[in-house]
Motif scaffolding. Structure first.
Motif, mmCIF file in Angstrom:
data_model
loop_
_atom_site.group_PDB
_atom_site.id
_atom_site.type_symbol
_atom_site.label_atom_id
_atom_site.label_comp_id
_atom_site.label_asym_id
_atom_site.label_seq_id
_atom_site.Cartn_x
_atom_site.Cartn_y
_atom_site.Cartn_z
ATOM 1 N N PHE A 388 0.743 -1.375 0.182
ATOM 2 C CA PHE A 388 0.139 0.181 0.015
ATOM 3 C C PHE A 388 1.069 1.156 0.149
ATOM 4 O O PHE A 388 0.176 2.613 -0.048
ATOM 5 N N VAL A 390 2.520 2.344 2.410
ATOM 6 C CA VAL A 390 2.950 2.674 3.979
ATOM 7 C C VAL A 390 4.176 2.687 4.218
ATOM 8 O O VAL A 390 4.931 1.871 4.476
ATOM 9 N N THR A 418 3.988 7.365 6.961
ATOM 10 C CA THR A 418 2.754 7.722 5.365
ATOM 11 C C THR A 418 2.090 6.791 5.444
ATOM 12 O O THR A 418 1.777 5.686 6.132
ATOM 13 N N PRO A 420 -1.668 5.188 4.999
ATOM 14 C CA PRO A 420 -2.388 4.247 3.570
ATOM 15 C C PRO A 420 -4.174 5.201 3.504
ATOM 16 O O PRO A 420 -4.503 5.855 4.555
ATOM 17 N N THR A 421 -3.824 5.206 2.169
ATOM 18 C CA THR A 421 -5.240 5.818 1.716
ATOM 19 C C THR A 421 -6.706 5.599 2.030
ATOM 20 O O THR A 421 -7.918 6.112 1.798
ATOM 21 N N ASP A 422 -7.276 3.900 2.024
ATOM 22 C CA ASP A 422 -7.592 3.314 2.511
ATOM 23 C C ASP A 422 -7.705 2.326 3.796
ATOM 24 O O ASP A 422 -6.783 1.257 3.808
#
Length: 501
Positions: A388, A390, A418, A420-422
């Motif tokens: 991901f 991350v 950083t 995760p976006t999801d």
């Protein structure tokens, strides 16, 4: 090439050949060490208490000397602290290494005249093997960080006493003293953040070529350098080429450390402990750490699942198998007998004998019978992070047992560099990876007994602030990856939701 580099080259070649030779005589060396330990130990208080004169084989030894931890040798340590001779080993220890215990408070581990070379020579050998294999001798020309605890030592029964790293600091070879940073004065600073600022001040304008320490400390150091200079570490230290680390699994920290540096570079991993220098990375070409089989330590290995049994199986080196999880037991010329280090290891090679540290015996989750270990959670998180994109700064995992009809689960407290976006998809990926690693956990999820893990994001600097709050910031202090109870997780969450002092 300067004089130090010139002289290092033949010495590195000599030591490297010696290490290779000894790696092929490991079983014979272990047998010789075992016999010598019994011979010398027979004249000690411990040896007489355990009838060493009747021990003629490893089987005899396991019957006479039970596995023990520090609690079971405290009475012998007390005799040493009273000034008694020939207690655990001949004479008196030349040092007592202070280390933090959980149930025991401060522990005092003996270091003897016979055992001190194990601590000093092994770190040297790791560097020399690296030089011989890679041809990189240039780093000895620059400045090197050998971070230590305070080298100021107190005396107990006239025995110099202090942190192992502070003791070892006194044995750094004279030819490296001029290259060593930080200064003695800075190493003596007790407050971690004051010490870190002093280290930054002393090193920011130097030609740093080697930096050693545990990964969380190195990351804090790099962050402080970047904050002060606005530059990547490789810009500040263009000749920085070797990073020496140990104490925790490097992989979860690797991506962020290299991002801070601005390039990849060679890493040498070590496995030191107050009880002995147990293994070191002898090559950049193969995984694992070479077990220190000819350095005054006789190793035993207990299948991890049996470590709490009354009479567990105790294997010698010739009986170990690849991929099995073993509790590491040592017997040494420091006077430690059947001593449970508290770590678990796995062999990744039997020719030569190389290991990876898979976790701590006390750091696991088995609240529901799953017995998840550190190696499994680190691997699960690392794989998902790569998938991901991350980056993780720090994390810890604990069980959350629901009351009533709710299903229990593992709670992961993660500080993201950083995120995760999801988050939901990322959590499911971590959970899927863990299920693939641990069949018992997989059964509990598949049987609808546990629900999938849940992630609690921790704010930036949250773990650092918490460790500072409990007085364990910096040095060799590490956040436990796993707990079988809620104490750490609840304390951390409570602290982070409270207003900071």
């Amino acid at each position: 090439m300067n004089l130090k580099s010139l002289l290092a080259k033949p010495f590195a070649s000599y030591i490297h050949k010696k290490i290779i030779k000894e790696s092929h005589t490991a079983l014979q060396d272990q047998e010789a060490i075992f016999k010598n330990l019994l011979k010398v130990g027979g004249n000690t208080v411990f040896g007489k208490d355990h009838h060493f004169e009747n021990i003629h084989s490893h089987s005899d030894f396991t019957k006479a000397v039970p596995i023990r931890d520090y609690e079971q040798i405290k009475d012998y340590i007390a005799l040493i602290k009273e000034g008694k001779h020939n207690v655990l080993w001949k004479g008196k220890p030349i040092y007592l290494a202070k280390t933090s215990g959980t149930t025991s408070g401060v522990k005092y581990i003996p270091i003897t005249k016979d055992s001190i070379p194990n601590h000093i020579d092994t770190a040297r050998n790791a560097l020399l093997c690296y030089m011989a294999e890679t041809g990189n001798h240039a780093f000895v020309k620059g400045k090197m960080i050998f971070l230590s605890g305070s080298p100021e030592l107190e005396r107990i029964a006239d025995i110099p006493t202090g942190r192992l790293s502070g003791i070892v600091n006194h044995h750094i070879p004279k030819y490296l003293r001029t290259n060593q940073l930080p200064s003695y004065t800075t190493n003596c600073i007790d407050d971690w953040e004051t010490k870190l600022d002093a280290i930054v001040g002393e090193t920011i304008n130097q030609d740093m070529t080697l930096i050693s320490g545990i990964p969380p400390w190195m990351q804090m150091y790099f962050d402080r350098l970047v904050e002060r200079s606005g530059k990547k570490i490789s810009e500040l230290f263009p000749n920085f080429s070797v990073m020496v680390q140990g104490g925790v699994n490097f992989e979860p920290y690797k991506a962020k450390l290299f991002e801070s540096i601005g390039k990849q570079l060679d890493v040498i991993e070590l496995y030191p402990a107050s009880e002995g220098f147990l293994a070191f990375q002898d090559t950049q070409k193969a995984p694992g750490l070479l077990l220190n089989t000819n350095s005054g330590i006789f190793f035993e290995f207990v299948p991890a699942a049996e470590i709490f049994n009354e009479q567990p199986t105790r294997l010698t080196l010739k009986d170990v198998q690849l991929g099995e999880n073993y509790a590491l037991i040592i017997n040494s010329n420091a006077g430690l007998w059947g001593y449970n280090i508290g770590d678990t290891v796995k062999f990744v090679s039997l020719n030569p004998y190389r290991i990876v540290v898979s976790g701590r015996i006390k750091h696991f989750i088995s609240a529901f019978g799953e017995h998840v270990i550190g190696e499994e959670v680190e691997s699960a998180l690392l794989s998902a992070s790569k998938q991901f994109g991350v980056s993780v700064t720090e994390f810890t995992v604990a069980p959350l047992i629901q009351q009533g009809n709710g299903k229990s689960y593992h709670e992961w407290l993660i500080e993201f560099e950083t995120p995760p976006t999801d988050m939901q998809a990322f959590s499911l990926a971590v959970d899927t990876n863990l299920r693939a690693k641990n069949v018992y956990y997989d059964d509990l999820i598949g049987g609808n007994i546990l629900q999938t893990l849940q992630i609690v994001p921790i704010r930036k600097q949250g773990f650092i602030d918490y460790m500072k709050h409990i007085g364990k910031l910096g040095g060799q202090n590490k956040v436990p990856r796993l707990s079988n109870d809620r104490q750490l997780a609840d304390d951390l969450k409570t602290f982070l939701t409270a207003s900071l002092p």
